[in-house]
Design an enzyme around this catalytic site. Structure first.
Site, short mmCIF file in Angstrom:
data_model
loop_
_atom_site.label_atom_id
_atom_site.label_comp_id
_atom_site.label_asym_id
_atom_site.label_seq_id
_atom_site.Cartn_x
_atom_site.Cartn_y
_atom_site.Cartn_z
N GLU A 90 1.09 -1.85 -0.38
CA GLU A 90 -0.44 0.06 0.04
C GLU A 90 0.71 1.47 -0.28
OE1 GLU A 90 -3.80 -2.00 2.13
OE2 GLU A 90 -2.66 -0.91 3.18
N CYS A 103 3.59 8.46 1.05
CA CYS A 103 3.88 7.54 1.55
C CYS A 103 4.09 6.83 1.10
CB CYS A 103 2.79 7.51 2.91
SG CYS A 103 2.81 6.67 4.48
N CYS A 110 6.90 -6.41 7.62
CA CYS A 110 7.41 -5.44 8.52
C CYS A 110 7.58 -6.31 9.61
CB CYS A 110 7.24 -4.07 9.31
SG CYS A 110 8.06 -3.04 10.25
N CYS A 114 6.39 -3.59 16.10
CA CYS A 114 4.87 -2.28 17.09
C CYS A 114 4.38 -3.32 17.62
CB CYS A 114 5.12 -1.18 16.67
SG CYS A 114 7.68 -0.89 16.42
N CYS A 117 1.30 -1.30 15.73
CA CYS A 117 1.14 -0.85 14.24
C CYS A 117 0.37 -2.40 13.45
CB CYS A 117 2.30 -0.14 14.40
SG CYS A 117 2.38 -0.33 11.67
N GLY A 157 6.90 -1.13 6.76
CA GLY A 157 8.35 -1.92 6.57
C GLY A 157 9.41 -0.98 7.79
N SER A 189 11.34 7.59 8.68
CA SER A 189 10.95 7.25 9.46
C SER A 189 11.62 5.81 10.07
CB SER A 189 9.47 6.92 10.06
OG SER A 189 9.28 7.41 10.58
N SER A 212 10.39 7.10 15.41
CA SER A 212 9.48 7.30 16.00
C SER A 212 9.74 6.24 18.20
CB SER A 212 8.81 5.05 15.97
OG SER A 212 8.54 5.95 14.31
N LEU A 213 10.06 7.77 18.72
CA LEU A 213 9.71 7.97 20.18
C LEU A 213 8.61 7.05 20.76
CD1 LEU A 213 12.03 8.12 22.13
CD2 LEU A 213 11.63 10.72 21.94
N CYS A 331 -1.46 6.65 9.59
CA CYS A 331 -0.63 6.01 10.52
C CYS A 331 -0.34 4.77 10.98
CB CYS A 331 0.64 6.88 11.57
SG CYS A 331 0.58 8.92 10.80
N1 SAH Z 1 9.02 1.46 10.44
C1 SAH Z 1 9.18 2.96 10.97
C2 SAH Z 1 7.91 3.46 9.29
C3 SAH Z 1 6.46 3.27 9.66
S1 SAH Z 1 5.54 3.46 10.87
C4 SAH Z 1 8.35 3.78 12.03
O1 SAH Z 1 8.79 2.66 12.94
O2 SAH Z 1 8.97 5.46 11.60
C5 SAH Z 1 5.17 5.51 11.07
C6 SAH Z 1 4.64 6.15 11.50
O3 SAH Z 1 3.13 6.12 12.58
C7 SAH Z 1 5.90 5.48 12.85
O4 SAH Z 1 6.04 6.91 13.69
C8 SAH Z 1 4.63 4.48 13.63
O5 SAH Z 1 5.45 4.27 14.93
C9 SAH Z 1 3.45 5.14 13.29
N2 SAH Z 1 2.43 3.78 14.00
C10 SAH Z 1 2.28 3.22 14.04
N3 SAH Z 1 1.21 2.66 14.06
C11 SAH Z 1 0.09 3.65 14.37
C12 SAH Z 1 -1.24 3.84 15.58
N4 SAH Z 1 -1.72 2.47 14.94
N5 SAH Z 1 -1.04 4.93 14.96
C13 SAH Z 1 -0.08 6.49 14.95
N6 SAH Z 1 0.77 5.83 14.62
C14 SAH Z 1 1.26 5.53 14.52
#
Ligand code: SAH
Length: 342
Positions: A90, A103, A110, A114, A117, A157, A189, A212-213, A331
């Site tokens: 996607e 995006c 992946c 997390c 996600c 990813g 990111s 992504s903190l 996101c």
């Molecule tokens: N793998 C990379 C890029 C993909 S995610 C990363 O982790 O940064 C892009 C952003 O969306 C990241 O900051 C991720 O933490 C955030 N994200 C993932 N799931 C989410 C959710 N359910 N709600 C809001 N942000 C989310």
């Protein structure tokens, strides 16, 4: 067969030399691929029949099929692309006042796991090649008959888990005679693969970096992101400081707020302590609920309170505009869907 879109201009010149051709042919091919956007070698009419034949024998032109396209009430479009090996990914097109932003996904699936996600719910299959990353932008430009000005590596990813292909894709996107998307308009990111942050700092590429903190507390962050067990917050911040020192560029920290998990003012206090004095910006994201997800969105009132608290304590924070959540394009909502799902 090799995908001709996997090569940056210098590599393509080498390929042509190896075929016994002059290197300027690479520039002609680049223009056909990325400006005229042709789908076959036969359309490259300023190349000899002989060269076109040689190209056909050695390379494919990767063209994605649009399996599905969804449009949000806010204008955001989500594409499900079919790849030549039968997989699907996607990509999302968002419209901003400054232009159109895509995006992109960097992997099929992946490995990061997390907990919040949706991309986690699918097994990792493989990395995308540079050409497959570039093709997402190209296919969207074609479909919408418009120019993309910005690219964010925030789709499916972990870009730093596919580092070389991502960096090479940026080089292809940058080409002024091709898609001509400046590195400054590209943003990566990462969930925090520390050695790659050092490598990226040394790369001398002007793209921006987001981290992504999601929490300034190791216990909470580990519960949300398994990568924190490999590279903890202290190691991550040290790498970020190196990046800032080396590039003099501001880092954007992403922080998705989940109710009663990381959205209290005591969480904000820890964040302030962690980031104080750093050249950075905090991007607050209302966490998007995913299927079977353990987290719920923090209330808007609370998010505003959190933002104001950070701002009042010297940390620049903004709330990310939510786009496309009605079509699961926001996101963390991207998955590797198949034709029949959704
Ligand atoms: N793998 C990379 C890029 C993909 S995610 C990363 O982790 O940064 C892009 C952003 O969306 C990241 O900051 C991720 O933490 C955030 N994200 C993932 N799931 C989410 C959710 N359910 N709600 C809001 N942000 C989310």
């Amino acid at each position: 067969m090799k995908n001709i879109k996997d090569y940056n201009i210098d590599e393509l010149k080498e390929e042509l030399k190896a075929l016994g051709e002059k290197s300027f042919r690479a520039e002609q091919i680049f223009k056909w691929l990325y400006v005229d956007k042709v789908k076959s070698f036969d359309e490259m009419t300023n190349l000899s029949m002989d060269l076109r034949e040689k190209l056909k024998q050695n390379y494919d032109i990767c063209n994605f099929e649009i399996i599905k396209k969804l449009e949000s009430v806010d204008g955001t479009k989500k594409y499900l692309f079919g790849l030549s090996d039968g997989n699907a990914i996607e990509s999302v097109l968002m419209e901003y006042h400054f232009g159109k932003s895509v995006c992109v996904s960097s992997q099929i699936g992946c490995k990061m796991g997390c907990k919040f996600c949706a991309s986690t719910g699918i097994p990792f299959i493989r990395n995308l090649s540079s050409g497959e990353i570039v093709e997402q932008i190209l296919a969207i430009e074609q479909d919408t008959n418009s120019k993309i000005s910005n690219v964010v590596f925030m789709g499916i990813g972990e870009p730093f888990d596919n580092y070389d292909n991502v960096i090479n894709a940026i080089k292809i996107l940058n080409n002024p005679k091709g898609l001509n998307i400046g590195a400054r308009h590209i943003s990566i990111s990462t969930s925090g693969i520390v050695p790659k942050i050092y490598q990226f700092a040394d790369e001398n590429i002007q793209s921006t970096l987001s981290i992504s903190l999601h929490s300034a507390n190791n216990k909470t962050r580990s519960s949300m992101m398994p990568i924190n067990n490999t590279y903890n917050i202290e190691e991550l911040i040290q790498a970020c400081k190196y990046y800032i020192e080396k590039t003099n560029k501001r880092i954007s920290f992403e922080y998705a707020l989940a109710k009663d998990n990381n959205d209290n003012l005591k969480d904000a206090d820890e964040l302030i302590k962690l980031l104080k004095g750093m050249l950075c910006h905090v991007n607050l994201i209302p966490i998007n609920k995913i299927e079977n997800g353990a987290y719920t969105k923090s209330s808007l009132e609370n998010i505003i309170k959190f933002r104001d608290y950070l701002n009042n304590h010297g940390i620049v924070a903004t709330i990310r505009r939510e786009l496309g959540s009605d079509i699961n394009a926001a996101c963390g909502q991207l998955r590797r869907q198949n034709i029949n799902s959704e």
